[in-house]
Scaffold this active site. Structure first.
Site, short mmCIF file in Angstrom:
data_model
loop_
_atom_site.label_atom_id
_atom_site.label_comp_id
_atom_site.label_asym_id
_atom_site.label_seq_id
_atom_site.Cartn_x
_atom_site.Cartn_y
_atom_site.Cartn_z
N ASP A 183 7.08 -8.56 2.37
CA ASP A 183 6.69 -7.16 2.23
C ASP A 183 7.95 -6.33 1.95
OD1 ASP A 183 4.15 -5.25 3.28
OD2 ASP A 183 6.14 -4.33 3.42
N ASN A 191 8.53 5.42 -3.98
CA ASN A 191 7.53 6.23 -4.69
C ASN A 191 7.77 7.72 -4.46
OD1 ASN A 191 5.98 4.27 -5.94
ND2 ASN A 191 4.71 3.93 -4.13
N ASP A 200 6.46 1.16 -9.64
CA ASP A 200 5.90 0.05 -10.43
C ASP A 200 7.02 -0.80 -11.04
OD1 ASP A 200 3.39 0.83 -9.84
OD2 ASP A 200 2.81 1.41 -11.88
N GLU A 226 2.50 -3.78 -1.87
CA GLU A 226 3.89 -4.26 -1.99
C GLU A 226 4.07 -5.47 -1.10
OE1 GLU A 226 2.93 -2.80 0.91
OE2 GLU A 226 5.02 -2.33 1.50
N1 LIG Z 1 4.30 2.30 -7.34
C1 LIG Z 1 3.39 1.62 -6.65
N2 LIG Z 1 3.29 1.81 -5.32
C2 LIG Z 1 2.38 1.11 -4.65
C3 LIG Z 1 1.53 0.19 -5.28
N3 LIG Z 1 0.73 -0.36 -4.33
C4 LIG Z 1 1.08 0.20 -3.14
N4 LIG Z 1 2.09 1.10 -3.31
C5 LIG Z 1 2.74 1.94 -2.34
O1 LIG Z 1 3.46 1.16 -1.42
C6 LIG Z 1 3.70 1.98 -0.27
C7 LIG Z 1 3.59 1.15 0.97
O2 LIG Z 1 3.93 1.96 2.02
P1 LIG Z 1 3.92 1.49 3.53
O3 LIG Z 1 2.73 0.60 3.76
O4 LIG Z 1 4.05 2.70 4.38
O5 LIG Z 1 5.15 0.57 3.67
P2 LIG Z 1 6.69 0.80 3.40
O6 LIG Z 1 7.00 2.20 2.98
O7 LIG Z 1 7.15 -0.27 2.48
O8 LIG Z 1 7.29 0.60 4.82
P3 LIG Z 1 7.52 -0.75 5.59
O9 LIG Z 1 6.59 -1.78 5.03
O10 LIG Z 1 7.20 -0.43 7.00
O11 LIG Z 1 8.94 -1.11 5.39
C8 LIG Z 1 2.68 3.11 -0.32
O12 LIG Z 1 3.36 4.30 -0.61
C9 LIG Z 1 1.79 2.73 -1.49
O13 LIG Z 1 1.31 3.87 -2.21
C10 LIG Z 1 1.65 0.02 -6.69
O14 LIG Z 1 0.96 -0.77 -7.32
N5 LIG Z 1 2.59 0.74 -7.32
#
Ligand SMILES: Nc1nc2c(ncn2[C@@H]2O[C@H](COP(=O)(O)OP(=O)(O)OP(=O)(O)O)[C@@H](O)[C@H]2O)c(=O)[nH]1
Length: 310
Positions: A183, A191, A200, A226
């Site tokens: 992860d 983002n 992306d 992610e």
């Molecule tokens: N650009 C983009 N962002 C995505 C996609 N799928 C998920 N996300 C973003 O990935 C982010 C995941 O955020 P969180 O689940 O809070 O996790 P994190 O910020 O990585 O924090 P930790 O996992 O705790 O380290 C969210 O902002 C989603 O919008 C995608 O296909 N493209």
């Protein structure tokens, strides 16, 4: 139209052409679909200038073929008959020909049959094309249904299916199988700070880096936004740990370039090795728990799952 053909499919039609006309030689000549010229510069090029069929009892004496006969300077062909192979829209794609080294007169009935056989050749060619198009379409649809667009990895469902196949193989062959859940760290910030398109681009580049160190027999899927899962056949937990350390370095060593922005990336991961009959879900749950511990311990870490209670 593309018109690839397999020789054995057409062999019978060619032999029938020879039998019905009594001419010893029969063959199919096709125009090269890409270069729009005849594969064989010969009498067939004269036949292609016709609208239907070219029948010449003596090629040396006919104005349409005498120049070709003089150029070839061999006596192998005296009589030539070539029926056009045409697509439904009238495009000429080649000829079904018969030849004889002695002069031969074809009856109206023989000419009619040769023309009919040319139509059969076209039906067969078109059937082959349809089959090929269907096979290609099926492969494209399968790819779409199983692949994540952005990363090119397996999607969640396809990953579970393939990992389950690997699990069954490991049980049958008694080999190890490790699963890893990965992860990205603080991906939301990427983002938020640089925009979704930058996010992306990071996902795509991380996917490329992850793929670079995996074997063709390993399976990797995007199981969340992610979040990725990897199945490593014939790999113990220790070996999986070594591989993940290399991947950690590969992913985090250089920031991802997005335009003139450099975006640093790290990931956290959890690893679990499947015991004899551990269900896949259970192994992934344990890997996920280990991942959670990596996150809790400050991220950019890889944690091994607790061994299963006996
Ligand atoms: N650009 C983009 N962002 C995505 C996609 N799928 C998920 N996300 C973003 O990935 C982010 C995941 O955020 P969180 O689940 O809070 O996790 P994190 O910020 O990585 O924090 P930790 O996992 O705790 O380290 C969210 O902002 C989603 O919008 C995608 O296909 N493209």
């Amino acid at each position: 139209m593309e018109y690839g053909m397999e020789a054995e499919d057409f062999d019978i039609l060619i032999r029938v052409a020879s039998l019905v006309t009594g001419a010893p030689n029969a063959f199919i000549t096709l125009v090269d679909p890409h270069q729009n010229r005849l594969c064989d510069e010969s009498y067939c090029s004269a036949a292609l200038k016709e609208d239907d069929i070219l029948v010449i009892e003596d090629v040396r004496k006919d104005t349409r073929t005498s120049a070709i006969a003089a150029r070839r300077q061999d006596a192998a062909i005296v009589t030539y008959a070539g029926a056009l192979l045409k697509t439904e829209d009238g495009t000429k794609v080649g000829t079904l020909c018969v030849t004889d080294h002695v002069q031969r007169t074809l009856t109206e009935e023989q000419i009619r049959l040769l023309r009919g056989l040319a139509k059969q050749v076209m039906s067969l060619l078109s059937l082959r094309n349809t089959q090929r198009e269907l096979t290609d379409a099926l492969a494209r649809m399968t790819r779409l249904a199983t692949t994540d667009d952005l990363t090119g990895f397996l999607n969640r469902r396809a990953f579970f299916e393939e990992a389950e196949n690997l699990r069954k193989l490991a049980v049958r062959q008694g080999g190890a199988l490790s699963v890893v859940v990965v992860d990205l760290d603080h991906f939301k910030k990427v983002n938020d700070k640089h925009g979704h398109a930058a996010g992306d681009a990071v996902l795509k580049e991380v996917a490329r880096r992850l793929r670079s160190k995996l074997r063709s027999t390993d399976r990797i899927g995007r199981i969340g936004g992610e979040e990725f899962a990897i199945a490593l056949p014939f790999t113990s937990q220790d070996t999986a740990m070594e591989l993940m350390r290399q991947l950690q370095l590969r992913v985090s060593r250089d920031p991802v370039a997005y335009g003139d922005i450099a975006i640093p990336v790290t990931f956290s991961a959890g690893i679990s090795e499947l015991g004899g009959d551990t269900p896949l879900d259970e192994a992934l749950r344990l890997a996920d728990k280990a991942l959670y511990r990596s996150k809790a311990a400050g991220r950019n870490q890889i944690t091994e799952a607790e061994p299963l209670a006996a």
